[in-house]
Design a protein around this motif. Sequence first.
Motif, PDB file in Angstrom:
ATOM      1  N   THR A  60       0.957  -5.659  -2.914  1.00 21.26           N
ATOM      2  CA  THR A  60       0.511  -5.821  -1.198  1.00 21.26           C
ATOM      3  C   THR A  60       1.065  -4.703  -0.623  1.00 21.26           C
ATOM      4  O   THR A  60       0.129  -4.362   0.817  1.00 21.26           O
ATOM      5  CB  THR A  60       0.900  -7.538  -1.147  1.00 21.26           C
ATOM      6  OG1 THR A  60       0.753  -8.382  -1.878  1.00 21.26           O
ATOM      7  CG2 THR A  60       0.468  -7.430   0.240  1.00 21.26           C
ATOM      8  N   TRP A  61       2.169  -4.141  -0.818  1.00 25.72           N
ATOM      9  CA  TRP A  61       2.611  -3.486  -0.134  1.00 25.72           C
ATOM     10  C   TRP A  61       1.652  -2.327   0.020  1.00 25.72           C
ATOM     11  O   TRP A  61       1.768  -1.602   1.199  1.00 25.72           O
ATOM     12  CB  TRP A  61       3.988  -3.006  -0.071  1.00 25.72           C
ATOM     13  CG  TRP A  61       4.569  -3.935  -0.104  1.00 25.72           C
ATOM     14  CD1 TRP A  61       6.085  -4.793  -1.000  1.00 25.72           C
ATOM     15  CD2 TRP A  61       5.269  -4.549   1.262  1.00 25.72           C
ATOM     16  NE1 TRP A  61       6.179  -6.386   0.056  1.00 25.72           N
ATOM     17  CE2 TRP A  61       6.245  -6.171   1.317  1.00 25.72           C
ATOM     18  CE3 TRP A  61       4.497  -4.915   2.503  1.00 25.72           C
ATOM     19  CZ2 TRP A  61       6.261  -6.741   2.415  1.00 25.72           C
ATOM     20  CZ3 TRP A  61       4.983  -5.123   3.586  1.00 25.72           C
ATOM     21  CH2 TRP A  61       5.783  -7.103   3.751  1.00 25.72           C
ATOM     22  N   PHE A  62       1.349  -1.807  -1.375  1.00 27.83           N
ATOM     23  CA  PHE A  62       0.158   0.304  -1.142  1.00 27.83           C
ATOM     24  C   PHE A  62      -0.757  -0.719  -0.069  1.00 27.83           C
ATOM     25  O   PHE A  62      -1.202   0.036   0.648  1.00 27.83           O
ATOM     26  CB  PHE A  62       0.315  -0.138  -2.472  1.00 27.83           C
ATOM     27  CG  PHE A  62       1.108   0.944  -3.083  1.00 27.83           C
ATOM     28  CD1 PHE A  62       1.073   2.204  -2.593  1.00 27.83           C
ATOM     29  CD2 PHE A  62       1.256   0.589  -4.525  1.00 27.83           C
ATOM     30  CE1 PHE A  62       2.019   2.888  -3.664  1.00 27.83           C
ATOM     31  CE2 PHE A  62       2.704   1.143  -4.643  1.00 27.83           C
ATOM     32  CZ  PHE A  62       2.816   2.519  -4.534  1.00 27.83           C
ATOM     33  N   GLY A  63      -1.614  -1.919  -0.572  1.00 27.63           N
ATOM     34  CA  GLY A  63      -2.487  -2.208   0.149  1.00 27.63           C
ATOM     35  C   GLY A  63      -2.077  -2.162   2.109  1.00 27.63           C
ATOM     36  O   GLY A  63      -3.329  -1.672   2.570  1.00 27.63           O
ATOM     37  N   GLU A 113      -0.537   4.449  -5.865  1.00 22.04           N
ATOM     38  CA  GLU A 113      -0.333   3.394  -6.936  1.00 22.04           C
ATOM     39  C   GLU A 113      -1.469   3.472  -7.265  1.00 22.04           C
ATOM     40  O   GLU A 113      -0.376   2.675  -9.183  1.00 22.04           O
ATOM     41  CB  GLU A 113      -1.547   2.369  -5.904  1.00 22.04           C
ATOM     42  CG  GLU A 113      -1.725   1.255  -6.050  1.00 22.04           C
ATOM     43  CD  GLU A 113      -2.534   0.099  -4.951  1.00 22.04           C
ATOM     44  OE1 GLU A 113      -3.406   1.146  -4.261  1.00 22.04           O
ATOM     45  OE2 GLU A 113      -2.947  -1.183  -4.880  1.00 22.04           O
ATOM     46  N   TRP A 114      -2.127   4.035  -7.876  1.00 22.58           N
ATOM     47  CA  TRP A 114      -2.990   3.968  -8.849  1.00 22.58           C
ATOM     48  C   TRP A 114      -2.430   4.548 -10.325  1.00 22.58           C
ATOM     49  O   TRP A 114      -2.440   3.757 -11.371  1.00 22.58           O
ATOM     50  CB  TRP A 114      -4.334   4.536  -8.986  1.00 22.58           C
ATOM     51  CG  TRP A 114      -5.630   3.874  -8.156  1.00 22.58           C
ATOM     52  CD1 TRP A 114      -5.779   3.075  -8.101  1.00 22.58           C
ATOM     53  CD2 TRP A 114      -7.178   4.337  -8.000  1.00 22.58           C
ATOM     54  NE1 TRP A 114      -6.398   1.827  -7.002  1.00 22.58           N
ATOM     55  CE2 TRP A 114      -7.603   3.624  -8.008  1.00 22.58           C
ATOM     56  CE3 TRP A 114      -7.918   5.563  -9.040  1.00 22.58           C
ATOM     57  CZ2 TRP A 114      -9.320   3.546  -7.258  1.00 22.58           C
ATOM     58  CZ3 TRP A 114      -8.866   5.249  -8.428  1.00 22.58           C
ATOM     59  CH2 TRP A 114     -10.392   4.416  -7.924  1.00 22.58           C
ATOM     60  N   SER A 115      -1.437   5.116  -9.996  1.00 22.15           N
ATOM     61  CA  SER A 115      -1.222   6.369 -11.330  1.00 22.15           C
ATOM     62  C   SER A 115       0.118   4.912 -11.572  1.00 22.15           C
ATOM     63  O   SER A 115       0.285   4.959 -13.225  1.00 22.15           O
ATOM     64  CB  SER A 115       0.054   7.214 -10.338  1.00 22.15           C
ATOM     65  OG  SER A 115      -1.079   8.342  -9.874  1.00 22.15           O
ATOM     66  N   GLY A 116       0.484   4.055 -10.985  1.00 18.98           N
ATOM     67  CA  GLY A 116       1.615   3.123 -11.398  1.00 18.98           C
ATOM     68  C   GLY A 116       0.519   2.248 -12.359  1.00 18.98           C
ATOM     69  O   GLY A 116       1.425   1.398 -13.516  1.00 18.98           O
TER      70      GLY A 116
END
Lengths: 192, 111
Positions: A60-63, A113-116
């Motif tokens: 949620t925090w990335f978003g 985010e995507w890498s994780g």
Amino acid sequence: MSFPQPIATNRSATGIPTGKLAVWWVIGSEIVIFGGLLVSYIMLRLFHSGWDAEAAHTNTWFGAINTFVLLTSSLFVVLAHQAAEAGEEKKAFRLIWLTIGGGAIFLINKAIEWSGEISHGLVMTKSVFWSFYYTACGLHALHVIAGMVIMAIISFDVLKKQHMNRVELIGIYWHFVDIVWIFLFPMLYIAK
Amino acid sequence: MNAHAQSSHTSHYVKIWAILTVLFLISVCGPMLGIKLVTLITAFGIAIVKAYLVAAHFMHLNVEKKYVTYLLLAMVIFMVLLFAGTSPDVMTPGGQNWERIPIPSDSGSTH
């Protein structure tokens, strides 16, 4: 060598300059593109209760950070439009580049985010939820990149006090990209 | 645009941005309560309000020719029609002359 100004810049058969009307048509077609994707997502999500468990993996925090960044970049671009209308080319140029900076922060955040997620096996082929997630976010990110490139091109015209009206046009597009994210955020990050 | 009008516009845009930020914070905090109805209202209800504020005040739809709003609303209505037209097939497992054949990965947390 000088070129004549494009007819679309000033001609108006509908009460709106043709260039601006074209942008509204682009937005109209974009509503159908993103709308079709989101409507399909809602239909499948309501039918498959198991999607909640998949959505629980999104951060949620990335978003949330990206939502705030895009909202703020929308403020920058509307202020750039205002500065362009007032004939303040340097201020408009600065604000356009602040908007581009917002887009860059958005993309960097998304890349981290995507890498994780990918490193944890949450890839596009894992399930239909993740297919939607990467398709919707990826398509949106492509729109962010397109907006940044167009803004960069426009910014140098603005510095020369040329085609100042185009700041409003790219602003309309950028706000639409912001609105798309306003809906993607609760769908992909909040509803768990 | 004179300096006073410009300053007034700037404060208006900043005010809209501040409202959007507060709404955004509510949409993040609301679901933390864990009540489904509150989540729906704070996440999706607020998203609609935020989209309206951006469209009306940042995209200037509130002062744009009315037919632009109608053009955009027509596209949204197309989406509602898409949902209404296809959801009976997609969202119902059975019906007349219709059998939904489950696919192996169609249950559990994989979908």
